[in-house]
Design a protein around this motif. Structure first.
Motif, PDB file in Angstrom:
ATOM      1  N   GLU A 150       1.190  -1.152   0.129  1.00  0.00           N
ATOM      2  CA  GLU A 150      -0.085   0.073   0.024  1.00  0.00           C
ATOM      3  C   GLU A 150       0.915   0.979   0.029  1.00  0.00           C
ATOM      4  OE1 GLU A 150      -3.659   1.756   2.327  1.00  0.00           O
ATOM      5  OE2 GLU A 150      -2.172   1.057   3.626  1.00  0.00           O
ATOM      6  N   LEU A 151       0.634   2.247  -0.882  1.00  0.00           N
ATOM      7  CA  LEU A 151       1.065   3.355  -0.948  1.00  0.00           C
ATOM      8  C   LEU A 151       0.262   4.403  -0.695  1.00  0.00           C
ATOM      9  CD1 LEU A 151       3.337   3.175  -3.954  1.00  0.00           C
ATOM     10  CD2 LEU A 151       3.769   2.402  -1.868  1.00  0.00           C
ATOM     11  N   THR A 152       0.410   5.326   0.467  1.00  0.00           N
ATOM     12  CA  THR A 152      -0.486   6.447   0.706  1.00  0.00           C
ATOM     13  C   THR A 152       0.487   7.768   0.524  1.00  0.00           C
ATOM     14  OG1 THR A 152      -1.581   4.945   2.065  1.00  0.00           O
ATOM     15  CG2 THR A 152      -1.831   7.122   2.411  1.00  0.00           C
ATOM     16  N   MET A 153      -0.166   8.838  -0.122  1.00  0.00           N
ATOM     17  CA  MET A 153       0.409   9.862  -0.287  1.00  0.00           C
ATOM     18  C   MET A 153      -0.518  11.192   0.116  1.00  0.00           C
ATOM     19  SD  MET A 153       1.705  12.038  -3.866  1.00  0.00           S
ATOM     20  CE  MET A 153       1.873  13.683  -3.899  1.00  0.00           C
ATOM     21  N   VAL A 154      -0.055  11.889   0.990  1.00  0.00           N
ATOM     22  CA  VAL A 154      -0.970  13.017   1.545  1.00  0.00           C
ATOM     23  C   VAL A 154      -1.122  14.297   0.335  1.00  0.00           C
ATOM     24  CG1 VAL A 154      -1.034  14.733   3.308  1.00  0.00           C
ATOM     25  CG2 VAL A 154       0.004  12.566   3.792  1.00  0.00           C
ATOM     26  N   LEU A 155      -2.162  14.525   0.152  1.00  0.00           N
ATOM     27  CA  LEU A 155      -2.412  15.653  -0.616  1.00  0.00           C
ATOM     28  C   LEU A 155      -2.727  17.125   0.106  1.00  0.00           C
ATOM     29  CD1 LEU A 155      -4.594  13.700  -3.274  1.00  0.00           C
ATOM     30  CD2 LEU A 155      -2.137  14.498  -3.434  1.00  0.00           C
ATOM     31  N   GLN A 156      -3.622  16.909   1.262  1.00  0.00           N
ATOM     32  CA  GLN A 156      -3.895  18.023   2.098  1.00  0.00           C
ATOM     33  C   GLN A 156      -3.922  17.495   3.585  1.00  0.00           C
ATOM     34  OE1 GLN A 156      -7.568  20.273   1.430  1.00  0.00           O
ATOM     35  NE2 GLN A 156      -8.117  19.371   3.410  1.00  0.00           N
ATOM     36  N   GLY A 157      -3.486  18.261   4.390  1.00  0.00           N
ATOM     37  CA  GLY A 157      -3.471  18.271   5.918  1.00  0.00           C
ATOM     38  C   GLY A 157      -2.059  17.221   6.242  1.00  0.00           C
ATOM     39  N   ALA A 158      -2.429  16.584   7.085  1.00  0.00           N
ATOM     40  CA  ALA A 158      -1.362  15.512   7.443  1.00  0.00           C
ATOM     41  C   ALA A 158      -1.993  14.531   8.330  1.00  0.00           C
ATOM     42  CB  ALA A 158      -0.074  16.201   8.104  1.00  0.00           C
ATOM     43  N   PHE A 159      -1.240  13.322   8.452  1.00  0.00           N
ATOM     44  CA  PHE A 159      -1.636  12.000   9.411  1.00  0.00           C
ATOM     45  C   PHE A 159      -0.292  11.512  10.219  1.00  0.00           C
ATOM     46  CE2 PHE A 159      -0.901   9.720   5.535  1.00  0.00           C
ATOM     47  CZ  PHE A 159      -0.038   8.458   6.251  1.00  0.00           C
ATOM     48  N   SER A 160      -0.699  11.013  11.099  1.00  0.00           N
ATOM     49  CA  SER A 160       0.672  10.227  11.838  1.00  0.00           C
ATOM     50  C   SER A 160       0.157   8.799  12.307  1.00  0.00           C
ATOM     51  CB  SER A 160       0.896  10.915  13.056  1.00  0.00           C
ATOM     52  OG  SER A 160       1.366  12.267  12.920  1.00  0.00           O
ATOM     53  N   ASP A 161       0.863   7.966  12.522  1.00  0.00           N
ATOM     54  CA  ASP A 161       0.848   6.501  12.630  1.00  0.00           C
ATOM     55  C   ASP A 161       2.136   6.183  13.413  1.00  0.00           C
ATOM     56  OD1 ASP A 161       2.731   6.149  10.641  1.00  0.00           O
ATOM     57  OD2 ASP A 161       1.446   5.027   9.678  1.00  0.00           O
ATOM     58  N   GLU A 162       2.423   4.604  13.679  1.00  0.00           N
ATOM     59  CA  GLU A 162       3.323   4.101  14.417  1.00  0.00           C
ATOM     60  C   GLU A 162       4.721   4.225  13.848  1.00  0.00           C
ATOM     61  OE1 GLU A 162      -0.561   2.081  15.327  1.00  0.00           O
ATOM     62  OE2 GLU A 162       0.376   2.739  13.606  1.00  0.00           O
ATOM     63  N   VAL A 163       4.689   4.504  12.673  1.00  0.00           N
ATOM     64  CA  VAL A 163       5.832   4.758  11.741  1.00  0.00           C
ATOM     65  C   VAL A 163       6.563   6.203  12.010  1.00  0.00           C
ATOM     66  CG1 VAL A 163       6.997   5.030   9.385  1.00  0.00           C
ATOM     67  CG2 VAL A 163       5.431   3.063  10.132  1.00  0.00           C
ATOM     68  N   ASP A 164       5.584   7.199  11.582  1.00  0.00           N
ATOM     69  CA  ASP A 164       6.108   8.693  11.502  1.00  0.00           C
ATOM     70  C   ASP A 164       4.977   9.622  11.467  1.00  0.00           C
ATOM     71  OD1 ASP A 164       7.824  10.837  11.473  1.00  0.00           O
ATOM     72  OD2 ASP A 164       9.110  10.339  10.305  1.00  0.00           O
ATOM     73  N   HIS A 165       5.195  10.915  10.982  1.00  0.00           N
ATOM     74  CA  HIS A 165       4.268  12.197  10.607  1.00  0.00           C
ATOM     75  C   HIS A 165       4.330  12.132   8.999  1.00  0.00           C
ATOM     76  CE1 HIS A 165       2.837  16.256  10.163  1.00  0.00           C
ATOM     77  NE2 HIS A 165       1.979  15.794  11.098  1.00  0.00           N
ATOM     78  N   PHE A 166       3.152  12.445   8.549  1.00  0.00           N
ATOM     79  CA  PHE A 166       3.343  12.467   6.913  1.00  0.00           C
ATOM     80  C   PHE A 166       2.567  13.718   6.626  1.00  0.00           C
ATOM     81  CE2 PHE A 166       4.021   7.814   7.860  1.00  0.00           C
ATOM     82  CZ  PHE A 166       5.029   7.650   6.978  1.00  0.00           C
ATOM     83  N   ALA A 167       3.207  14.644   5.582  1.00  0.00           N
ATOM     84  CA  ALA A 167       2.380  15.901   5.466  1.00  0.00           C
ATOM     85  C   ALA A 167       2.419  15.832   3.832  1.00  0.00           C
ATOM     86  CB  ALA A 167       3.142  16.989   5.891  1.00  0.00           C
ATOM     87  N   ARG A 168       2.049  17.013   3.131  1.00  0.00           N
ATOM     88  CA  ARG A 168       1.670  17.022   1.800  1.00  0.00           C
ATOM     89  C   ARG A 168       2.853  16.555   1.101  1.00  0.00           C
ATOM     90  NH1 ARG A 168      -1.556  19.000  -2.384  1.00  0.00           N
ATOM     91  NH2 ARG A 168      -0.391  20.059  -4.088  1.00  0.00           N
ATOM     92  N   GLY A 169       2.744  15.627   0.103  1.00  0.00           N
ATOM     93  CA  GLY A 169       3.560  15.191  -0.644  1.00  0.00           C
ATOM     94  C   GLY A 169       4.437  13.776  -0.053  1.00  0.00           C
ATOM     95  N   ASP A 170       4.300  13.794   1.228  1.00  0.00           N
ATOM     96  CA  ASP A 170       4.974  12.471   1.610  1.00  0.00           C
ATOM     97  C   ASP A 170       4.471  11.076   1.360  1.00  0.00           C
ATOM     98  OD1 ASP A 170       7.044  13.825   3.116  1.00  0.00           O
ATOM     99  OD2 ASP A 170       5.642  14.188   4.827  1.00  0.00           O
TER     100      ASP A 170
END
Length: 216
Positions: A150-170
């Motif tokens: 699964e590949l997940t790319m942030v387009l707006q806002g951000a999310f966090s999980d057990e791995v790290d914090h992901f923002a736009r473009g991540d």
């Protein structure tokens, strides 16, 4: 924009994209990321250049008939110009996604999947699935693992999980070894592009019951 991106695509993913070995959904993911990330775009172009050199070395020359060049140039000169449709303006969806949605973020046909989370499945080939996800600020996607990639790319806002914090473009790269609960930041609704080559593995009963209907 590119200097703020922390989580990039791997060389293996970029080489597969350059070689044309991906399903359409994964091609869409890579193209969308490359439209925002100068770093990965430069690496992808280098892989494409290397591939072109390899093909050139392996190419067997074929003699052309007399007048082939002149005939080709005549076709180009006399052909009708190809009109490129205007891209709708959008501060959220990069151009590759605008083509699939047929507009900007306000044109997305969302479908509720529970707890305020919404999705829109994009039309791609059956080998993999591409979807847009809307996660309300502070909300979480049910905890899950994966049967494939699964590949997940942030387009707006951000999310966090057990791995790290992901923002736009991540881009977060998840496989069978990752178990996580993505949670949107409390300050802004999160919109992501997610592609999968196999269904997710949910631990709780309710997500598993609705999974076949939601195609996740």
């Amino acid at each position: 924009m590119s200097n703020k991106i922390k989580h990039h695509l791997t060389d293996d993913l970029l080489m597969a994209y350059a070689a044309g070995g991906f399903p359409e959904a994964f091609d869409l993911m890579v193209a969308t990321h490359l439209s925002l990330c100068d770093h990965c775009r430069a690496r992808a172009e280098s892989f494409e250049a290397v591939g072109g050199c390899v093909l050139q070395d392996q190419d067997e020359s074929v003699a052309l008939s007399d007048g082939s060049l002149a005939a080709t140039m005549a076709l180009i000169a006399n052909g009708a110009p190809i009109a490129k449709p205007d891209q709708p303006g959008c501060s959220v969806l990069p151009a590759p996604l605008q083509d699939y949605v047929g507009g900007d973020v306000n044109d997305i046909q969302w479908r509720a999947i529970g707890m305020g989370v919404k999705q829109a499945i994009l039309p791609t080939t059956r080998e993999a699935t591409a979807r847009l996800l809307f996660i309300p600020a502070g909300a979480a996607v049910p905890d899950h693992s994966h049967n494939g990639m699964e590949l997940t790319m942030v387009l707006q806002g951000a999310f966090s999980d057990e791995v790290d914090h992901f923002a736009r473009g991540d881009v977060e790269i998840a496989d069978e070894d990752l178990h996580h609960t993505p949670t949107a930041d409390i300050y802004e609704d999160c919109i992501c592009l997610a592609v999968t080559d196999a269904p997710l593995k949910f631990n709780k009963l309710m997500p598993r019951l609705f999974q076949p209907f939601l195609r996740i």
